[in-house]
Design an enzyme around this catalytic site. Sequence first.
Site, mmCIF file in Angstrom:
data_model
loop_
_atom_site.group_PDB
_atom_site.id
_atom_site.type_symbol
_atom_site.label_atom_id
_atom_site.label_comp_id
_atom_site.label_asym_id
_atom_site.label_seq_id
_atom_site.Cartn_x
_atom_site.Cartn_y
_atom_site.Cartn_z
ATOM 1 N N LYS A 1 -41.279 -3.245 27.948
ATOM 2 C CA LYS A 1 -40.501 -4.171 28.782
ATOM 3 C C LYS A 1 -40.193 -5.459 28.015
ATOM 4 C CE LYS A 1 -42.081 -4.194 32.912
ATOM 5 N NZ LYS A 1 -42.902 -4.483 34.104
ATOM 6 N N LYS B 1 -52.325 -5.748 29.879
ATOM 7 C CA LYS B 1 -52.510 -5.622 31.330
ATOM 8 C C LYS B 1 -53.989 -5.748 31.639
ATOM 9 C CE LYS B 1 -49.898 -4.973 34.988
ATOM 10 N NZ LYS B 1 -48.504 -5.417 35.180
ATOM 11 N N THR C 1 -39.226 -11.550 39.946
ATOM 12 C CA THR C 1 -39.094 -10.094 39.808
ATOM 13 C C THR C 1 -37.969 -9.574 40.696
ATOM 14 O OG1 THR C 1 -41.417 -9.949 39.268
ATOM 15 C CG2 THR C 1 -40.350 -7.906 39.953
ATOM 16 N N ASN D 1 -44.344 -9.036 47.304
ATOM 17 C CA ASN D 1 -43.686 -10.100 46.554
ATOM 18 C C ASN D 1 -42.344 -9.625 45.991
ATOM 19 O OD1 ASN D 1 -42.880 -11.841 44.525
ATOM 20 N ND2 ASN D 1 -44.934 -12.244 43.770
ATOM 21 N N SER E 1 -42.219 -15.498 33.459
ATOM 22 C CA SER E 1 -43.558 -15.811 32.936
ATOM 23 C C SER E 1 -43.437 -16.353 31.509
ATOM 24 C CB SER E 1 -44.442 -14.564 32.917
ATOM 25 O OG SER E 1 -45.165 -14.457 34.118
HETATM 26 P P1 NAD Z 1 -47.581 -6.980 46.377
HETATM 27 O O1 NAD Z 1 -49.040 -6.815 46.457
HETATM 28 O O2 NAD Z 1 -46.994 -8.311 46.703
HETATM 29 O O3 NAD Z 1 -46.854 -5.930 47.314
HETATM 30 C C1 NAD Z 1 -47.129 -4.569 47.285
HETATM 31 C C2 NAD Z 1 -46.477 -3.986 48.539
HETATM 32 O O4 NAD Z 1 -46.634 -2.576 48.511
HETATM 33 C C3 NAD Z 1 -47.101 -4.465 49.837
HETATM 34 O O5 NAD Z 1 -46.083 -4.633 50.796
HETATM 35 C C4 NAD Z 1 -48.006 -3.299 50.244
HETATM 36 O O6 NAD Z 1 -48.225 -3.248 51.646
HETATM 37 C C5 NAD Z 1 -47.158 -2.159 49.760
HETATM 38 N N1 NAD Z 1 -47.915 -0.930 49.551
HETATM 39 C C6 NAD Z 1 -49.163 -0.775 49.070
HETATM 40 N N2 NAD Z 1 -49.483 0.540 49.051
HETATM 41 C C7 NAD Z 1 -48.389 1.211 49.519
HETATM 42 C C8 NAD Z 1 -48.093 2.562 49.744
HETATM 43 N N3 NAD Z 1 -48.988 3.509 49.490
HETATM 44 N N4 NAD Z 1 -46.881 2.871 50.223
HETATM 45 C C9 NAD Z 1 -45.959 1.905 50.489
HETATM 46 N N5 NAD Z 1 -46.197 0.606 50.313
HETATM 47 C C10 NAD Z 1 -47.395 0.264 49.832
HETATM 48 O O7 NAD Z 1 -47.181 -6.486 44.926
HETATM 49 P P2 NAD Z 1 -45.891 -6.842 44.091
HETATM 50 O O8 NAD Z 1 -46.219 -7.971 43.220
HETATM 51 O O9 NAD Z 1 -44.713 -6.902 44.994
HETATM 52 O O10 NAD Z 1 -45.801 -5.544 43.160
HETATM 53 C C11 NAD Z 1 -45.187 -4.343 43.618
HETATM 54 C C12 NAD Z 1 -44.841 -3.491 42.412
HETATM 55 O O11 NAD Z 1 -43.976 -4.229 41.574
HETATM 56 C C13 NAD Z 1 -46.023 -3.076 41.537
HETATM 57 O O12 NAD Z 1 -45.779 -1.816 40.979
HETATM 58 C C14 NAD Z 1 -46.027 -4.121 40.460
HETATM 59 O O13 NAD Z 1 -46.657 -3.640 39.273
HETATM 60 C C15 NAD Z 1 -44.540 -4.291 40.278
HETATM 61 N N6 NAD Z 1 -44.189 -5.553 39.637
HETATM 62 C C16 NAD Z 1 -44.449 -6.745 40.247
HETATM 63 C C17 NAD Z 1 -44.117 -7.909 39.575
HETATM 64 C C18 NAD Z 1 -44.336 -9.263 40.199
HETATM 65 O O14 NAD Z 1 -44.001 -10.261 39.546
HETATM 66 N N7 NAD Z 1 -44.830 -9.366 41.412
HETATM 67 C C19 NAD Z 1 -43.542 -7.861 38.316
HETATM 68 C C20 NAD Z 1 -43.269 -6.633 37.752
HETATM 69 C C21 NAD Z 1 -43.616 -5.471 38.422
#
Ligand code: NAD
Length: 430
Positions: free
Chosen positions: A92, A104, A188, A219, A357
């Site tokens: 990435k 990570k 993101t 998020n 970031s």
């Molecule tokens: P988060 O914790 O804010 O949100 C995760 C969401 O997924 C929540 O709404 C949760 O209820 C839901 N969830 C959990 N288990 C689930 C399931 N089995 N089925 C459906 N929904 C489910 O996390 P985030 O930061 O939004 O990250 C989400 C994804 O995005 C991850 O894969 C993370 O690696 C990726 N990501 C996040 C960021 C970031 O800056 N936040 C950056 C790059 C990638």
Amino acid sequence: MATSILSDANRRLERALKYVTISEDAAERLRYPKASLTVSIPVRMDDGSLRVFQGYRVRYDDTRGPAKGGIRYHPSVTLDEVQSLAFWMTFKCAALNLPLGGGKGGVTVNPKELSKFELERLSRGYIDAIADFIGPDVDIPAPDVYTNALIMGWMVDQYSIIRRKHSPAVITGKPLSMGGSEGRDTATGMGAFYVIEAMMAKVGKLPQMTTVAVQGFGNAGSIVARLLFDAGYRVVAVSDSQGGVFSPQGLDIPSIQQFKTSHRSLQAVYCEGTVCNIMQDHTILTNEDLLTLDVDILIPAALENQITAENAAQIQARYIFEVANGPISADADLILEDKDITVFPDILVNAGGVTVSYFEWVQNRSGLYWSRQEVNQRLQGMMVTEADHIWQIAQEKTISVRTAAYVHALSRLGDALNAKGIRDDYVGNR
Ligand code: NAD
């Protein structure tokens, strides 16, 4: 877990290697994580008992700069998962041309079972355990699933205590008051939105004609859903860990966001409300059903391995934008390709988080801070430029957008590895 996520990630690498000219030495280096640390974190619980949690930090590759990658708190965290997430971070950062490598971290824990004080002790304990493995010039953590700015604040404070100096650049995604960047909270989702807009323009799809389903209203997922809603897309389904909601007319995303925010737990760390309880006209559906809805755009934004060989044949979306990391297995890739579904991969689509970031790290080191508008402008420029490059590679080589993204990243990684002279070092023919 049946198959290793890392070996699944490596299959993408092997596919891309066929389309890029890099030395075999460089390719071999990229097949293995550079360093992996496993730690035990003792935490005094509120009732006086002691619990020991397992934690990990992986530096996959740091040829192009210090490793960069988030810290995940989740009961299913394993070393294999953290290694594969670090692998994705490597590609990435290279795909976005950031001067950073891939890392990570994670702790095997259900953080929702902990009190706020227990969570703080765990977070500080994790930093105590990995402090010698990270640093502003070595490896720079950030938030990931179930970690956030509050937790990053505790962590950067702990690191500064250990080093006995102000060290804001060691961790990004911090609260603004501790040196965080404007725009990191939405980065993101914002980055994904810029990519979706740019790519939909290429295929001639107007927002008003486009239906969207978003799995995961956290998020990343809630922000991209909101931005698409504001831009006129019809977001017909969203879900969280407890299930999803569907309305063919389109959901009112701002009010769902407000509902989730108002149900943040007393501890102000995790949201306890679920989208399933919103006060709108909707049908309840499961996460499995959401994935197979007949929509134009599907956005997996929760966890990895949601679309596998088991359900890929049922996917009806025309375009998939991977906001989550690794939501589609390597087997499923091939099935989706056969169905002519275009997948825009995680290493491009969700790179907005690491890009801002990177901006935060630059600001911490220079001491000069940017406005939200400046951050978003720079973010848009970088996301759209790299998305265009990747799209062009996919067209020219007639390969999937995912393979094109790996090809794009690989050529930069190969150049850097070769520039370091690994051929001479390893073949010994100086
Ligand atoms: P988060 O914790 O804010 O949100 C995760 C969401 O997924 C929540 O709404 C949760 O209820 C839901 N969830 C959990 N288990 C689930 C399931 N089995 N089925 C459906 N929904 C489910 O996390 P985030 O930061 O939004 O990250 C989400 C994804 O995005 C991850 O894969 C993370 O690696 C990726 N990501 C996040 C960021 C970031 O800056 N936040 C950056 C790059 C990638």
